[in-house]
Design an enzyme around this catalytic site. Structure first.
Site, short mmCIF file in Angstrom:
data_model
loop_
_atom_site.label_atom_id
_atom_site.label_comp_id
_atom_site.label_asym_id
_atom_site.label_seq_id
_atom_site.Cartn_x
_atom_site.Cartn_y
_atom_site.Cartn_z
N TYR A 140 -10.22 8.22 2.17
CA TYR A 140 -9.46 9.42 1.84
C TYR A 140 -9.94 9.99 0.51
O TYR A 140 -10.04 11.21 0.34
CB TYR A 140 -7.96 9.11 1.78
N ASN A 163 -3.99 17.08 11.42
CA ASN A 163 -5.16 17.63 12.09
C ASN A 163 -4.75 18.08 13.50
O ASN A 163 -4.32 17.26 14.31
CB ASN A 163 -6.26 16.55 12.17
N CYS A 171 -10.64 12.74 12.62
CA CYS A 171 -9.84 12.23 11.51
C CYS A 171 -9.70 10.71 11.59
O CYS A 171 -9.38 10.06 10.59
CB CYS A 171 -8.47 12.90 11.46
N HIS A 172 -9.99 10.14 12.77
CA HIS A 172 -9.92 8.67 12.89
C HIS A 172 -11.00 7.98 12.06
O HIS A 172 -10.92 6.79 11.82
CB HIS A 172 -10.03 8.25 14.37
N GLU A 198 -17.01 3.75 18.79
CA GLU A 198 -18.12 4.31 18.03
C GLU A 198 -19.02 3.23 17.43
O GLU A 198 -20.22 3.44 17.25
CB GLU A 198 -17.59 5.23 16.92
#
Length: 200
Positions: A140, A163, A171-172, A198
């Site tokens: 962040y 979001n 945003c993850h 991912e």
């Protein structure tokens, strides 16, 4: 029977025209005469039921409340337009794109996006989130510095939580500075799953 005695609505057997076909015809007609501003549909995924919404400009909202959409529908009506209609066909491509991201078959959402629901500082953050590479994370604090407000760590967290296009705008990929996950609109399990996909 006199003309004034004719029924206003002619009953049709429920099996005569499939409900989905009727909805599709209604959506097409509404779009054709300019009465469809926001199309919506649900998408069942392993993250749960998502509610997708799109304007003519592109996908405008993804929420994790597909099974209980009232709050999202009220927000869309208040902030975009009350002319909302279930029109799955308009969202088929977006649905395929989101499914591909969730299942690891795509690295980025390649459809058009409408950022109408992202405003002010939140929009700055959302735009920056799109730059975080697939398979990587940022804290962040790093995102706050990237948008030119290094002290606005909490505000970045709020912007990520709000979001309007999670999954499509990643945003993850934003985590706490100690590596812990932090909050996510879809819940911690959904965030963990997306990051694991991912990571390969």
């Amino acid at each position: 029977m006199a003309e004034h005695d004719l029924p206003l609505v002619v009953p049709v057997a429920a099996s005569a025209v499939p409900l989905d076909a009727l909805r599709a015809r209604l959506a097409a007609h509404a779009a054709g005469v300019g009465l469809l501003d926001v199309a919506v549909r649900t998408l069942d995924t392993r993250l749960g039921a998502l509610l997708l919404a799109a304007t003519e400009r592109g996908l405008v909202s993804v929420t994790f409340d597909g099974a209980h959409p009232d709050a999202t529908l009220e927000r869309l009506a208040r902030e975009l337009s009350p002319r909302i209609l279930r029109a799955p066909a308009r969202l088929d491509a977006a649905a395929r794109g989101l499914e591909a991201l969730i299942e690891g078959g795509a690295r980025a959402f390649d459809g058009p996006l409408d950022l109408a629901l992202a405003r002010g500082f939140g929009r700055d953050v959302v735009e920056r989130l799109r730059e975080i590479p697939y398979g990587e994370t940022r804290s962040y604090g790093q995102v706050a510095a990237a948008v030119g407000s290094p002290r606005a760590v909490r505000a970045v967290g709020t912007a990520c939580r709000r979001n309007p296009l999670p999954i499509a705008i990643p945003c993850h990929r934003v985590v706490r500075s100690d590596g812990s996950l932090g909050q996510y609109a879809g819940g911690e399990a959904a965030k963990r799953l997306l990051l694991a996909v991912e990571a390969g």
